[in-house]
Design a protein around this motif. Structure first.
Motif: not given
Lengths: 467, 467
Positions: B12-16, B18-19
């Motif tokens: 989720y660190q990477l998902a956030m 990217q946003v």
């Protein structure tokens, strides 16, 4: 930063090895048994894990220059250090297959090697197998209560340092479907998933803008965290609004996530709100201090949760946090060996051995594993190791040999399997156990017995020490 | 095998990230607080550990080719992957010094960086600091009851996989003297020691030959394990014989080790036998499921033990096995941020902050830490964070700022210290706490309060969410 060199060991292995080396015993063959004494969680079984990693590491284990320089300062002798410079494991390993169900007091794995090589690998063997077996067992218990719901490991932040890397791997063997742990996903080909943290929503002035930005920036596996302000008054309504906007773009919201409050109540209410909005395809994920007893209770209360994210309690194997696996000498220097003890349950079993899973003529497990001498044949009776009046006829039963050669002369002979294949194997092996062994309270005790010939050998050695 | 690349993180660190990247927020500064909510072991303090390792890792953290290739398959966008290719942590970190005593709910460490960098390091930061702080605290408790006796870590075989590497390091910070863990000894310059296993004695036909060979092969730090057959009838008498033979060669037996049975009784009897043989210099070491309560009890019974070897319970931090440290957003996007919660104790503190240890004019700790806004001056009152009627005048007190810059613009600014220096610092800091905070049952609660200005800022933000 952290390598798996041969100094990943206890100093006494090296101290003993130097003595074996100097006393001309370096080429004596030894056999060691790996087993544990007590099932974790007062459960009825454990899931064996860690073998693939262990064999890969052992196959390449050596003392590098940094190690040798360090050991020189530790006052090891030059001739012994020269020997360590060329160290490589040349032995044989016989093992239960990774993912199989295993039980206390009988060998899960046997090492047959010269005594120095067998000692030097002891620590890393115990370290890796004890931990992964613990976590695979924990994961398996969580899987048992969760049925076909999706289980995700969220534990890396609370794991015991880099132990978290292997915790994730073991969780998959035990039945988990995926993880948040990216590096474990990368190395073990595990599905990774991730949503958003509270910090993401906090960093915006309002929740709906945060949801909108997230849905636009990461639409494919969008999960919205709905408990930052007020789950039912703010989080779920905002998620519904964004889900409808996604529909207009031809996209689908994957799930919402609950991370606090009464998960049973909130999941039921959220499900109702989502369904009423025509969003029956949006799943509900939940996290927050979950473990098997909490999940069981949530489901008994009718919680509408499709995905459980389990963190701390999974990756540290709480409440036990360690498996008491040991590595005991069974043979060396041309003779069978035992460790005697005032407590009969701690007396070890001598000789190279084989372990058989007993099945009836239709192939069904009868709930017993038999330990026998390696080359033994035509075994008629199985005897309780410490209560000899408990016996069982085994001559009409099929005997599946469990210890298979997985390393020969230092070469890894393990059949190549993906983690998913190991997990599938584990699932099938666990399915063979009847339900009484799997209940959490006072599970049925799986029988582990020894052959008459092995008992005779053990008793002969005990008697020789009594004199 | 296991690297510390930037994928040692949660998905989720990477998902956030990217946003944030796609929504033009990548250069927004964020401030996160690291703290924990509950002291382990129902104790009165914790020992902060892991900082040196963390900063070394963060300074060199990057996504390598293997990572980027993997993330591409995980459906991250190309422009974001290009950004990750050049990823490096450029932020500032302010921290309590490693080894200091720390308390719940107030920042131990603050990260100030652009929001993507701050998120990506979150998982590894929590993973390393939570675990080492837990183990240093456990070690410190064992040290408290053991006085000047020698404490050795024997835990690697039961550690949570490679977590054992850092467990050993943290144990030294908490007051341990040495370890059996060779690779940790090599990398952290920790004294290592090792004796012999039962397998060594079993591999001989008789105990005395095993002892003799060992004394000859490894005379400098010879410790004989005396409980393989019968401690008082065989082990100790044989050890005395060999010690006398060593004296004839001008050598000295260092110690005997007890690993089973009643350690209190056996140590007293062994001491008497050794003393009567003129071997008062031979020390007695003991191991077997030790932890602080067992050691306390042994010493209350007058056990004559000079060296305690502690394994499982130390390295897994039993019975707690995890510290609940969290990483909470305090500032981002130009504004102070809080996480509200139905439970007031879970409401976070906004803004960049400083923490002060309060001392009287003679420099003595008064048992309180004050959290204030970073640039605040002339603070007169400290207020309980959740019970505002509890206040304390602090304007006559000295205020030692605890959060010091340890990383600036991604550069590690930590003063170089050996592990022994950190342990010494820890010892001195713990000595400043009065004994009431260190007792095991219902310890005195150390006060942690906030300044009036910080309280006003927090309450303003809470009010704005209520509307």
């Amino acid at each position: 930063m952290l390598d798996f060199s041969a100094t990943y060991t206890d100093q006494y292995q090296l101290a003993m090895s130097q003595v074996y080396f100097k006393k001309g015993q370096k080429d004596h063959t030894a056999i060691f048994d790996y087993y544990f004494r007590k099932l974790p969680y007062n459960g009825g079984y454990a899931i064996f894990a860690g073998l693939q990693d262990l064999l890969k590491i052992i196959e390449n284990l050596k003392f590098n220059d940094k190690d040798l320089e360090y050991l020189k300062k530790q006052d090891f002798d030059d001739d012994f250090l020269q020997y360590l410079k060329d160290f490589k494991f040349h032995g044989n390993i016989y093992s239960v297959q990774e993912g199989d169900v295993v039980f206390p007091t009988r060998p899960i794995l046997q090492v047959e090697a010269n005594i120095i090589e067998a000692q030097i690998i002891e620590t890393i063997l115990l370290n890796l197998l004890n931990f992964q077996t613990l976590i695979a067992t924990k994961a398996s218990r969580i899987k048992l209560v969760s049925g076909e719901r999706t289980l995700l490991d969220f534990g890396l932040r609370r794991a015991q340092g880099p132990g978290g890397y292997y915790a994730t791997r073991a969780a998959i063997i035990g039945g988990f479907n995926g993880t948040s742990n990216v590096i474990a996903g990368r190395d073990f080909n595990i599905p990774v998933s991730g949503t958003m943290a509270h910090s993401f929503i906090q960093s915006y002035d309002d929740e709906i803008t945060a949801f909108r930005d997230f849905a636009e920036g990461r639409p494919k596996d969008c999960v919205l965290l709905v408990d930052t302000y007020d789950t039912l008054k703010s989080g779920v309504p905002n998620a519904i609004t964004v889900a409808k906007e996604m529909e207009d773009r031809g996209e689908k919201l994957m799930a919402i996530r609950l991370d606090s409050g009464d998960l049973a109540y909130l999941s039921k209410q959220s499900r109702k709100m989502l369904d009423e909005a025509g969003l029956d395809y949006v799943k509900i994920a939940a996290s927050n201090q979950l473990e098997e007893n909490v999940i069981k209770s949530l489901l008994e209360q009718g919680a509408r949760i499709d995905v459980f994210g389990v963190g701390t309690n999974l990756v540290i194997g709480s409440p036990d946090a360690a498996l008491d696996g040991v590595y005991k000498l069974a043979y060396s220097n041309g003779k069978p060996r035992i460790k005697i003890s005032e407590s009969i349950v701690k007396v070890t079993l001598p000789h190279k051995k084989q372990v058989y899973r007993l099945r009836d003529t239709e192939g069904n497990c009868v709930g017993g594993d038999l330990v026998a001498l390696f080359e033994e044949d035509n075994i008629k009776n199985m005897i309780h190791p410490f209560e000899p009046y408990k016996q069982m006829k085994v001559d009409g039963l099929e005997k599946e040999a469990l210890l298979k050669p997985v390393m020969e002369n230092g070469k890894n002979k393990l059949e190549k399997k993906s983690l998913q294949e190991i997990a599938e194997y584990s699932k099938n092996r666990l399915a063979e156990l009847s339900i009484e062994y799997k209940r959490f309270n006072n599970p049925h005790i799986y029988k582990v017995g020894i052959s008459e010939a092995l008992k005779a050998e053990r008793d002969k050695l005990i008697a020789s020490f009594k004199n």
